[in-house]
Design a protein around this motif. Structure first.
Motif, PDB file in Angstrom:
ATOM      1  N   THR A  54       0.830  -1.209   0.000  1.00 20.89           N
ATOM      2  CA  THR A  54       0.000   0.000   0.000  1.00 20.89           C
ATOM      3  C   THR A  54       0.860   1.253   0.000  1.00 20.89           C
ATOM      4  O   THR A  54       1.823   1.342   0.765  1.00 20.89           O
ATOM      5  N   PHE A  55       0.496   2.225  -0.828  1.00 19.92           N
ATOM      6  CA  PHE A  55       1.246   3.475  -0.891  1.00 19.92           C
ATOM      7  C   PHE A  55       0.295   4.640  -1.136  1.00 19.92           C
ATOM      8  O   PHE A  55      -0.838   4.448  -1.599  1.00 19.92           O
ATOM      9  N   ASN A  56       0.768   5.838  -0.813  1.00 12.97           N
ATOM     10  CA  ASN A  56      -0.079   7.028  -0.945  1.00 12.97           C
ATOM     11  C   ASN A  56       0.549   8.069  -1.869  1.00 12.97           C
ATOM     12  O   ASN A  56       0.179   9.246  -1.807  1.00 12.97           O
ATOM     13  N   CYS A  57       1.497   7.638  -2.722  1.00 14.27           N
ATOM     14  CA  CYS A  57       2.201   8.564  -3.602  1.00 14.27           C
ATOM     15  C   CYS A  57       2.090   8.073  -5.052  1.00 14.27           C
ATOM     16  O   CYS A  57       1.197   7.298  -5.379  1.00 14.27           O
ATOM     17  N   SER A  58       3.011   8.513  -5.911  1.00 12.24           N
ATOM     18  CA  SER A  58       2.884   8.221  -7.342  1.00 12.24           C
ATOM     19  C   SER A  58       3.094   6.762  -7.686  1.00 12.24           C
ATOM     20  O   SER A  58       2.637   6.282  -8.730  1.00 12.24           O
ATOM     21  N   GLY A  59       3.774   6.028  -6.827  1.00  7.97           N
ATOM     22  CA  GLY A  59       4.008   4.619  -7.106  1.00  7.97           C
ATOM     23  C   GLY A  59       4.951   4.017  -6.097  1.00  7.97           C
ATOM     24  O   GLY A  59       5.515   4.712  -5.239  1.00  7.97           O
ATOM     25  N   MET A  60       5.138   2.704  -6.193  1.00 13.05           N
ATOM     26  CA  MET A  60       6.074   1.994  -5.321  1.00 13.05           C
ATOM     27  C   MET A  60       6.537   0.753  -6.078  1.00 13.05           C
ATOM     28  O   MET A  60       5.722  -0.058  -6.508  1.00 13.05           O
ATOM     29  N   TYR A  89       3.446   1.357 -10.735  1.00  9.05           N
ATOM     30  CA  TYR A  89       2.515   2.475 -10.563  1.00  9.05           C
ATOM     31  C   TYR A  89       1.181   1.983  -9.986  1.00  9.05           C
ATOM     32  O   TYR A  89       1.094   0.872  -9.461  1.00  9.05           O
ATOM     33  N   ASP A  90       0.164   2.821 -10.072  1.00 13.39           N
ATOM     34  CA  ASP A  90      -1.168   2.479  -9.588  1.00 13.39           C
ATOM     35  C   ASP A  90      -1.791   1.523 -10.600  1.00 13.39           C
ATOM     36  O   ASP A  90      -2.554   1.924 -11.482  1.00 13.39           O
ATOM     37  N   GLU A  91      -1.459   0.245 -10.468  1.00 16.09           N
ATOM     38  CA  GLU A  91      -1.811  -0.747 -11.473  1.00 16.09           C
ATOM     39  C   GLU A  91      -1.827  -2.120 -10.819  1.00 16.09           C
ATOM     40  O   GLU A  91      -1.232  -2.320  -9.768  1.00 16.09           O
ATOM     41  N   PRO A  92      -2.507  -3.089 -11.428  1.00 13.88           N
ATOM     42  CA  PRO A  92      -2.491  -4.440 -10.889  1.00 13.88           C
ATOM     43  C   PRO A  92      -1.101  -5.052 -10.992  1.00 13.88           C
ATOM     44  O   PRO A  92      -0.297  -4.676 -11.840  1.00 13.88           O
ATOM     45  N   LEU A  93      -0.829  -5.996 -10.132  1.00  9.54           N
ATOM     46  CA  LEU A  93       0.415  -6.739 -10.212  1.00  9.54           C
ATOM     47  C   LEU A  93       0.454  -7.548 -11.502  1.00  9.54           C
ATOM     48  O   LEU A  93      -0.565  -8.106 -11.929  1.00  9.54           O
TER      49      LEU A  93
END
Length: 322
Positions: free
Chosen positions: A292-298, A314-318
């Motif tokens: 879980t993250f709250n920024c542009s990506g991890m 990024y904000d995307e499925p694995l």
């Protein structure tokens, strides 16, 4: 953004290569592929340990060592520079079986800082060693060293120069990728034991002597078999002030929350509003995980008993890799 699993599983290993990723507009297909490949190598290193019946502590060590050896990530060989043009690395490891822990801070020389942290845990009566005395301890305990040229990368040196130039001109650095670089791993082994490990070079152009949350037990690193294992990446000062890792575990222990409720509650509801940009990877006693993250990506990935390596940026499925 969250990825989670709620069912029981044979074993679980999750890794991260830092939150605050390179912006999509600046990411080339080749570089994106290289990040995925680096995460997969770390997952595979830990997966082999767990699939062989090995321990969670050995799995997180193997995964983090792989990430430290990869110059793309801000740890070990890819560590960033302080404002004085030096590299100061921090790392921590924790065993959920008995809460044994080891940490080092402000060092440069050991090829794999996570091995230095593990040596503190296993070969000393202490939890945390820093600076020159930590280096002396590493030498006395056979930790492999490298010279400064091994750790140098053009990418990190150029990032330092850009940041210093921006400061001289009165500008503000909004590039999250220069602020949040860390690597980490959490695991549950086949015997139900948990472990966490985190390693970092810190923030680009940080003040010499600055230590973030990565080596602070209860902030950026935490593991306890009764609740969960956590490795964080983000604005270290905020993660320390809010004891992020321990807070997640406390919500499982005392508030009866499940892993995803606890992680989201801390990362999104507590840290984000006060400037705590970043994220965590976590696994609980059942093998459920949260990324879980709250920024542009991890940069992140996970593997369970099915052996499928799954990674994302990024904000995307694995994405599955077989």
């Amino acid at each position: 953004m969250t990825s989670a699993l709620s069912s029981k599983t044979d074993f679980t290993l999750a890794v991260h290569g830092g939150a605050g990723t390179i912006l999509r507009t600046k990411m080339t297909p080749e570089r994106e592929a290289a990040y995925h490949a680096g995460l997969r190598r770390a997952l595979e290193a830990g997966r082999v340990v767990l699939a062989d019946g090995g321990t969670a502590i050995d799995a997180v060590t193997a995964a983090v060592m792989t990430l430290e050896d990869e110059p793309l990530f801000n740890a070990g060989r890819g560590a960033v520079y302080t404002s004085a043009g030096l590299q100061e690395m921090d790392a921590a490891i924790m065993d959920g079986r008995d809460r044994a822990a080891g940490a080092i801070a402000g060092i440069c020389g050991p090829r794999n800082p996570i091995l230095a942290a593990r040596a503190v845990m296993e070969k000393s009566d202490h939890v945390f060693l820093i600076g020159d005395n930590a280096l002396n301890f590493c030498r006395q305990n056979g930790i492999a060293f490298e010279d400064a040229s091994y750790f140098f990368t053009d990418q990190r040196w150029d990032a330092l120069q850009e940041t210093l130039a921006m400061r001289r001109s009165g500008g503000e650095d909004h590039d999250e990728s220069r602020k949040h670089g860390t690597v980490g791993a959490v695991a549950r082994d086949r015997n139900g034991h948990l472990a966490a490990a985190t390693s970092t070079g810190g923030m680009t152009a940080k003040a010499p002597g600055r230590v973030g949350d990565s080596p602070v037990i209860g902030a950026g690193t935490w593991a306890d078999d009764e609740t969960c294992a956590v490795s964080g990446t983000g604005h270290g000062e905020i993660f320390i002030r809010y004891a992020a890792g321990h807070e997640i575990a406390s919500r499982l222990r005392y508030a009866g929350q499940n892993l995803q409720q606890a992680v989201h509650g801390v990362v999104v509801d507590v840290l984000a509003p006060v400037g705590g940009s970043g994220g965590v990877i976590a696994v609980d006693r059942s093998g459920a995980f949260s990324l879980t993250f709250n920024c542009s990506g991890m940069y992140r990935g996970v593997v369970t008993g099915d052996g499928v390596l799954r990674t994302a940026i990024y904000d995307e499925p694995l994405v599955d890799f077989r």
